[in-house]
Design an enzyme around this catalytic site. Structure first.
Site, PDB file in Angstrom:
ATOM      1  N   SER A  82       0.884  -1.262   0.139  1.00 24.69           N
ATOM      2  CA  SER A  82       0.072   0.196   0.116  1.00 24.69           C
ATOM      3  C   SER A  82       0.715   1.044   0.050  1.00 24.69           C
ATOM      4  CB  SER A  82      -0.925  -0.138   1.243  1.00 24.69           C
ATOM      5  OG  SER A  82      -2.218   0.569   0.912  1.00 24.69           O
ATOM      6  N   LYS A 115       4.270   2.050  -2.369  1.00 27.21           N
ATOM      7  CA  LYS A 115       4.790   3.369  -3.089  1.00 27.21           C
ATOM      8  C   LYS A 115       6.359   3.671  -2.504  1.00 27.21           C
ATOM      9  CE  LYS A 115       0.130   5.315  -2.126  1.00 27.21           C
ATOM     10  NZ  LYS A 115      -0.943   4.740  -2.679  1.00 27.21           N
ATOM     11  N   TRP A 150     -10.175   0.627  -4.876  1.00 23.81           N
ATOM     12  CA  TRP A 150      -9.593   2.035  -4.717  1.00 23.81           C
ATOM     13  C   TRP A 150      -8.067   2.140  -5.330  1.00 23.81           C
ATOM     14  CZ3 TRP A 150     -10.633   6.632  -3.371  1.00 23.81           C
ATOM     15  CH2 TRP A 150      -9.993   7.328  -2.568  1.00 23.81           C
ATOM     16  N   HIS A 186      -7.720  -5.486  -0.163  1.00 22.70           N
ATOM     17  CA  HIS A 186      -6.652  -4.808   0.225  1.00 22.70           C
ATOM     18  C   HIS A 186      -5.889  -5.509   1.437  1.00 22.70           C
ATOM     19  CE1 HIS A 186      -3.964  -1.271  -0.268  1.00 22.70           C
ATOM     20  NE2 HIS A 186      -4.336  -1.061   1.207  1.00 22.70           N
TER      21      HIS A 186
END
Ligand code: GCU
Length: 418
Positions: A258, A262, A349, A399
């Protein structure tokens, strides 16, 4: 009067914080063109790795560095490592455990963070996964010897964290995301760090790594300087400074989930010492294409998490068409090193399809090096991993990081890390 004032405050802050609804309809995706990794900003075709490395890679890199994640202002003045705890018989004899205190120094100010490292016994020169955890090293295992972080922590009732402080109550609450016994049995080590020790995840630049660099009047980084993602990526490199000198470690694969996915991607780009990179459900500002505007967008992310990026990134909020790059080019900057992008089908998302397309479009650069990535005819299917140098899977479910994800990462890492 007091009630009226607070009513106004509520209305005003609702308007200010109101987020546009996310689009989950493929038919409402704006028409966009995907910037070609192999055509320079001035329109020149890039046909070999030499041109890529000398020109194109650099211009893409500099764009991401200034406009998206932000530049690291300078190197540190000093740093130090100290093994503060060690046990050669951890995990029922399966592992050596070390806890390493890292000290970073700039302008006379210091920041300390701890690396928790497990190395598999019986494997002399093991590959290691390095990944941040969200709430403290003590949450990834029930091992009672793991030091509890003192740093600011986001409250989480489910994980038993309150008053912004971790305690014994949260030991082992995240073991589900870290199958350490399995890693050790397969000959992998694990190094993990609590990301809040590098920079607490709040829109406040008074603390964490950024604050070491300030001049007297400065209270936040300058316009094109680092946000939190770049600071976290920098922290991963400082952990690497220790790991690369440990003679029991063969190579290090950087991993993140998540927001930390990044950070892992940006660390993979900025630091070529990572021999592989894993992005787990990294989504917007990570592996997913921004121009699709599906699920989370630049507007959402720069409103909710303005501290994550360079201040310049906001310019592209709702103006994605003016971005001369997209996130597939971030992935391409990692070539030819192995890269794994993973999505989850219910994680809308993060735009699983946008992550898949991004991996496909990045693959051109892998091919330039004679490596395999995804081809444009590959199909996007659940639980059908495509394992090449640039690998991809979309798992069933939400997720998260699951044992299924780690099983795939280890099968893939076996092909290059051992
Ligand atoms: C939020 C954020 C995402 C991020 C995620 C996470 O959902 O919008 O961009 O990836 O948090 O880190 O869990």
């Amino acid at each position: 009067m007091k009630r009226i004032t607070s009513l106004f405050f509520i209305i005003f802050s609702t308007i200010l914080l109101a987020q546009p609804e996310a689009n989950y309809d493929e038919t409402r995706i704006p028409k966009f063109s995907v910037p070609d990794p192999l055509t320079s900003f001035s329109g020149r075709a890039i046909t070999d790795t030499d041109q890529w490395e000398k020109n194109r890679k650099l211009e893409i890199y500099q764009f991401f560095e200034k406009q998206i994640y932000g530049k690291v202002p300078a190197m540190l003045d000093e740093y130090s490592f100290k093994v503060i705890e060690q046990d050669n018989n951890a995990f029922e004899g399966k592992a050596q455990r070390k806890q390493i205190a890292v000290g970073l120094k700039k302008n006379g100010r210091t920041l300390n963070f701890n690396i928790l490292l497990y190395l598999p016994n019986g494997h002399e020169n093991a590959p290691v996964f390095l990944g941040y955890n969200f709430h403290g090293n003590h949450t990834v295992t029930n091992d009672p010897k793991v030091i509890i972080t003192e740093a600011w922590n986001a409250n989480n009732d489910d994980l038993k964290i309150s008053n912004n402080k971790a305690t014994e109550a949260s030991r082992g609450v995240r073991t589900n995301r870290w199958p350490i016994t399995k890693m050790l049995e397969k000959g992998y080590g694990l190094a993990t760090v609590y990301y809040g020790e590098i920079d607490p995840d709040k829109n406040d630049f008074s603390d964490g790594l950024h604050s070491l660099y300030y001049t007297e009047e400065q209270t936040r980084p300058r316009t094109n300087e680092w946000g939190s993602i770049a600071a976290w990526a920098f922290g991963l490199s400082r952990a690497m400074d220790y790991l690369e000198n440990d003679t029991n470690i063969s190579n290090v694969i950087v991993f993140g989930h998540s927001r930390l996915g990044k950070a892992a991607l940006w660390a993979g780009v900025t630091d070529p010492r990572f021999s592989g990179v894993i992005s787990n459900n990294s989504g917007c500002g990570g592996a997913a294409l921004s121009k699709r505007k599906y699920g989370e967008t630049i507007e959402h992310i720069t409103t909710s998490f303005p501290h994550w990026f360079s201040q310049s990134f906001k310019k592209y909020s709702n103006r994605e068409e003016t971005l001369p790059v997209d996130q597939h080019q971030l992935l391409a900057l990692i070539a030819p090193r192995p890269l794994y992008v993973a999505s989850a089908i219910e994680d809308e998302w993060a735009d699983p399809k946008g992550e898949f397309l991004s991996s496909q479009y990045a693959s051109k650069v892998y091919e330039l090096y004679g490596k395999k990535g995804l081809s444009l005819t590959d199909v996007h299917e659940v639980d059908k991993p495509i394992q090449r140098t640039l690998a991809y899977h979309m798992r069933a479910g939400k997720h998260d990081v699951t044992e299924y994800d780690w099983d795939q990462y280890m099968i893939w890492a076996d092909t290059f890390a051992k």
